[in-house]
Design an enzyme around this catalytic site. Structure first.
Site, PDB file in Angstrom:
ATOM      1  N   LYS A  16       0.862  -1.188   0.000  1.00 26.83           N
ATOM      2  CA  LYS A  16       0.000   0.000   0.000  1.00 26.83           C
ATOM      3  C   LYS A  16       0.894   1.231   0.000  1.00 26.83           C
ATOM      4  O   LYS A  16       1.820   1.335   0.818  1.00 26.83           O
ATOM      5  CB  LYS A  16      -0.863  -0.030   1.246  1.00 26.83           C
ATOM      6  CG  LYS A  16      -1.614   1.246   1.547  1.00 26.83           C
ATOM      7  CD  LYS A  16      -2.581   0.999   2.676  1.00 26.83           C
ATOM      8  CE  LYS A  16      -3.149   2.289   3.217  1.00 26.83           C
ATOM      9  NZ  LYS A  16      -4.258   2.061   4.123  1.00 26.83           N
TER      10      LYS A  16
HETATM   11  C1  R5P Z   1      -2.521   4.531   8.290  1.00 30.05           C
HETATM   12  O1  R5P Z   1      -1.558   4.222   8.864  1.00 30.05           O
HETATM   13  C2  R5P Z   1      -3.550   3.561   8.020  1.00 30.05           C
HETATM   14  O2  R5P Z   1      -2.996   2.391   7.502  1.00 30.05           O
HETATM   15  C3  R5P Z   1      -4.674   4.004   7.131  1.00 30.05           C
HETATM   16  O3  R5P Z   1      -5.436   2.887   6.896  1.00 30.05           O
HETATM   17  C4  R5P Z   1      -4.210   4.589   5.833  1.00 30.05           C
HETATM   18  O4  R5P Z   1      -3.534   5.773   6.049  1.00 30.05           O
HETATM   19  C5  R5P Z   1      -5.332   4.748   4.808  1.00 30.05           C
HETATM   20  O5  R5P Z   1      -6.245   5.604   5.192  1.00 30.05           O
HETATM   21  P1  R5P Z   1      -6.409   7.031   4.492  1.00 30.05           P
HETATM   22  O6  R5P Z   1      -7.021   6.765   3.154  1.00 30.05           O
HETATM   23  O7  R5P Z   1      -7.302   7.766   5.406  1.00 30.05           O
HETATM   24  O8  R5P Z   1      -5.034   7.629   4.369  1.00 30.05           O
END
Ligand code: R5P
Length: 295
Positions: free
Chosen positions: A203
């Site tokens: 990710k």
């Molecule tokens: C952050 O550490 C988390 O893994 C969140 O799930 C990630 O940042 C994704 O969420 P957002 O789309 O709000 O950035």
């Protein structure tokens, strides 16, 4: 015991049809064991090769952030539209219906809060508990270039070893600290390191310039993190660009659950990710659904 008196004698071995052995649809995943592939197919849709993961794990270091104050009220209504759900075991067990059929991506690292050095994480979930919760993958944060770089990599490699033991894929999550440059060069490094060290998918954040070099140089699927809340059209545009430039979908949190109409927004994101609907059309869809009261 079946009744052997009535066994049918005629058989057809289809001698003219070669045995099928279809390759697995997901980048870099062809050599994985059946259980791993099966779990990945609970996250990524086989027909499009992509996923709309809903990330709601923020509470593990941020507490009840906006939009996640009451996950039973705000998040459960979004589940029918999520291909996978990324969250902590606390949120899963306390709040999520066990009838959810798609993939659970379990947040498996943690430790420090926003008040401390975030890269000082450790593994926070035992693989046996992952199995107990029937998860489709375990997610671990990797802090390349930060104080806790080696420790966070070590967290990931330990989880990868445990994951291979039981057939559970690992998602490497590239974290961006306050002082880190968010550019393609950095993300190429971070994503490639995750993949080389065993993550089954990664990710990472979208960058305007050369994002396709980040996806091209990573041998496993990349899902795009949403990041801070943007106006809906901008968020849909970012998702469109990411999948057009090689991402295998999104893992979005705030841009969905902090939207004025989260149920409408996640449906618009789905159209972009799975059907490559142009962002303006997806935004129109968002407005229509919102006006119909799909909040
Ligand atoms: C952050 O550490 C988390 O893994 C969140 O799930 C990630 O940042 C994704 O969420 P957002 O789309 O709000 O950035």
């Amino acid at each position: 015991m079946p009744d052997i008196d009535s066994l049918k004698e005629s058989k057809n071995y289809y001698l003219d049809i070669p045995a099928k052995n279809e390759p697995f649809f997901l980048k870099g995943s062809g050599a994985l064991d059946w259980g791993m592939q099966n779990r990945l197919s609970r996250i990524f849709r086989a027909d499009t090769g992509r996923t709309v993961m809903l990330a709601v794990d923020h509470g593990y270091f941020q507490g009840p952030t906006s939009g996640l104050e009451r996950m039973d009220v705000n998040i459960v209504p979004l589940l029918p539209y999520a291909d996978a759900l990324m969250l902590t075991r606390g949120a899963l067990r306390s709040t999520m219906p066990s009838t959810f059929e798609r993939g659970i991506v379990m947040r498996a690292s943690g430790g420090p809060s926003i008040l401390r050095e975030l890269s000082n994480e450790q593994i926070a979930v035992d693989i046996e508990d992952g199995i107990r919760m029937n998860v489709a993958a375990m997610a671990v944060q990797v802090f390349i270039g930060a104080e806790g770089e080696t420790q966070s990599i070590h967290n990931m490699t330990r989880l990868v070893d445990a994951g291979y033991r039981y057939g559970i894929p690992v998602l490497g999550v590239t974290a961006v600290g306050k002082n880190m440059t968010r550019d393609a060069r950095y993300f190429r490094l971070a994503c490639r390191m995750c993949a080389e060290l065993g993550a089954n998918f990664v990710k990472t954040y979208y960058v305007e310039e050369d994002f396709e070099t980040v996806t091209a140089s990573c041998p496993v699927p990349i899902v795009m993190a949403g990041g801070k809340k943007l106006p809906e059209l901008e968020a849909l545009t970012m998702a469109y660009k990411a999948v057009s430039e090689g991402a295998a979908g999104v893992d979005m949190g705030r841009n969905i659950f902090q939207s004025e109409a989260p149920v409408a927004m996640i449906q618009a994101v789905r159209k972009v990710v799975h059907e490559l609907m142009p962002p303006k059309d997806a935004y129109e869809l968002y407005l229509t659904l919102k006006n119909e009261g799909k909040k």
